[in-house]
Design a protein around this motif. Structure first.
Motif, PDB file in Angstrom:
ATOM      1  N   TYR A  91       0.826  -1.208   0.000  1.00 13.38           N
ATOM      2  CA  TYR A  91       0.000   0.000   0.000  1.00 13.38           C
ATOM      3  C   TYR A  91       0.869   1.272   0.000  1.00 13.38           C
ATOM      4  O   TYR A  91       0.517   2.260  -0.616  1.00 13.38           O
ATOM      5  CB  TYR A  91      -0.986   0.011   1.170  1.00 13.38           C
ATOM      6  N   TYR A  92       2.012   1.220   0.694  1.00 12.37           N
ATOM      7  CA  TYR A  92       2.911   2.372   0.730  1.00 12.37           C
ATOM      8  C   TYR A  92       3.548   2.594  -0.633  1.00 12.37           C
ATOM      9  O   TYR A  92       3.671   3.727  -1.097  1.00 12.37           O
ATOM     10  CB  TYR A  92       3.972   2.173   1.813  1.00 12.37           C
ATOM     11  N   TRP A 143       1.035   4.183  -2.852  1.00 10.36           N
ATOM     12  CA  TRP A 143       0.873   5.595  -2.514  1.00 10.36           C
ATOM     13  C   TRP A 143       2.043   6.425  -3.024  1.00 10.36           C
ATOM     14  O   TRP A 143       1.847   7.455  -3.662  1.00 10.36           O
ATOM     15  CB  TRP A 143       0.733   5.763  -0.994  1.00 10.36           C
ATOM     16  N   ILE A 144       3.258   5.975  -2.752  1.00 11.48           N
ATOM     17  CA  ILE A 144       4.438   6.754  -3.158  1.00 11.48           C
ATOM     18  C   ILE A 144       4.544   6.800  -4.688  1.00 11.48           C
ATOM     19  O   ILE A 144       4.943   7.807  -5.260  1.00 11.48           O
ATOM     20  CB  ILE A 144       5.723   6.238  -2.478  1.00 11.48           C
ATOM     21  N   HIS A 145       4.149   5.716  -5.356  1.00  7.94           N
ATOM     22  CA  HIS A 145       4.168   5.675  -6.822  1.00  7.94           C
ATOM     23  C   HIS A 145       3.183   6.691  -7.397  1.00  7.94           C
ATOM     24  O   HIS A 145       3.461   7.340  -8.406  1.00  7.94           O
ATOM     25  CB  HIS A 145       3.834   4.263  -7.302  1.00  7.94           C
ATOM     26  N   ASN A 146       2.048   6.851  -6.749  1.00  6.28           N
ATOM     27  CA  ASN A 146       1.016   7.762  -7.248  1.00  6.28           C
ATOM     28  C   ASN A 146       1.182   9.200  -6.784  1.00  6.28           C
ATOM     29  O   ASN A 146       0.599  10.102  -7.385  1.00  6.28           O
ATOM     30  CB  ASN A 146      -0.369   7.269  -6.822  1.00  6.28           C
ATOM     31  N   ASN A 147       1.950   9.444  -5.728  1.00  5.43           N
ATOM     32  CA  ASN A 147       1.982  10.780  -5.132  1.00  5.43           C
ATOM     33  C   ASN A 147       3.339  11.457  -5.086  1.00  5.43           C
ATOM     34  O   ASN A 147       3.418  12.646  -5.311  1.00  5.43           O
ATOM     35  CB  ASN A 147       1.413  10.729  -3.707  1.00  5.43           C
ATOM     36  N   ARG A 148       4.380  10.758  -4.701  1.00  4.24           N
ATOM     37  CA  ARG A 148       5.649  11.451  -4.523  1.00  4.24           C
ATOM     38  C   ARG A 148       6.861  10.575  -4.791  1.00  4.24           C
ATOM     39  O   ARG A 148       7.753  10.453  -3.965  1.00  4.24           O
ATOM     40  CB  ARG A 148       5.773  12.114  -3.159  1.00  4.24           C
ATOM     41  N   TYR A 196       7.817  -1.522  -6.878  1.00  8.12           N
ATOM     42  CA  TYR A 196       6.364  -1.426  -7.080  1.00  8.12           C
ATOM     43  C   TYR A 196       5.918  -2.439  -8.133  1.00  8.12           C
ATOM     44  O   TYR A 196       4.965  -3.192  -7.919  1.00  8.12           O
ATOM     45  CB  TYR A 196       6.020   0.006  -7.494  1.00  8.12           C
TER      46      TYR A 196
END
Length: 78
Positions: A32-33, A36-41, A55
Motif C-alpha cells: 500500500y505504501y 501511494w508513493i508511486h502515485n503521489n511522490r 512497485y
C-alpha cells in the motif's frame, strides 16, 4: 556479471532512507505504501527508479526474486 545483475543486487540491499519506513529494505516496504508513493511522490534519481521497480515487482508477485538475490549475494556492490 553485467550492470543489470549488479543493479538488482544493489536493489536487494537498499534501505529506505527517510520517512515512516526509514531503514527497511525497499523490497520489504508494504505494498500500500509503494502504491501511494508511486502515485503521489516518487522521488527523482536512483531511489525513484528503485522504488518504481519494487512497485512493479510487488504488483506482479515477484518480490521473492529480490529476496532470493539478497540471500545469494549477501554483500551489495558499490
Amino acid at each position: 556479471m553485467d550492470d543489470q545483475q549488479k543493479s538488482l543486487i544493489k536493489l536487494a540491499h537498499t534501505k529506505m532512507p527517510f520517512g515512516k519506513y526509514e531503514g527497511k529494505y525497499l523490497i520489504d516496504l508494504p505494498e500500500y505504501y509503494l502504491v501511494w508513493i508511486h502515485n503521489n511522490r516518487l522521488p527523482n534519481g536512483q531511489l525513484g527508479e528503485q522504488l518504481k521497480l519494487v512497485y512493479e515487482l510487488k504488483l506482479n508477485g515477484l518480490e521473492e526474486l529480490i529476496r532470493n538475490i539478497k540471500k545469494q549475494y549477501p554483500k551489495p556492490f558499490s
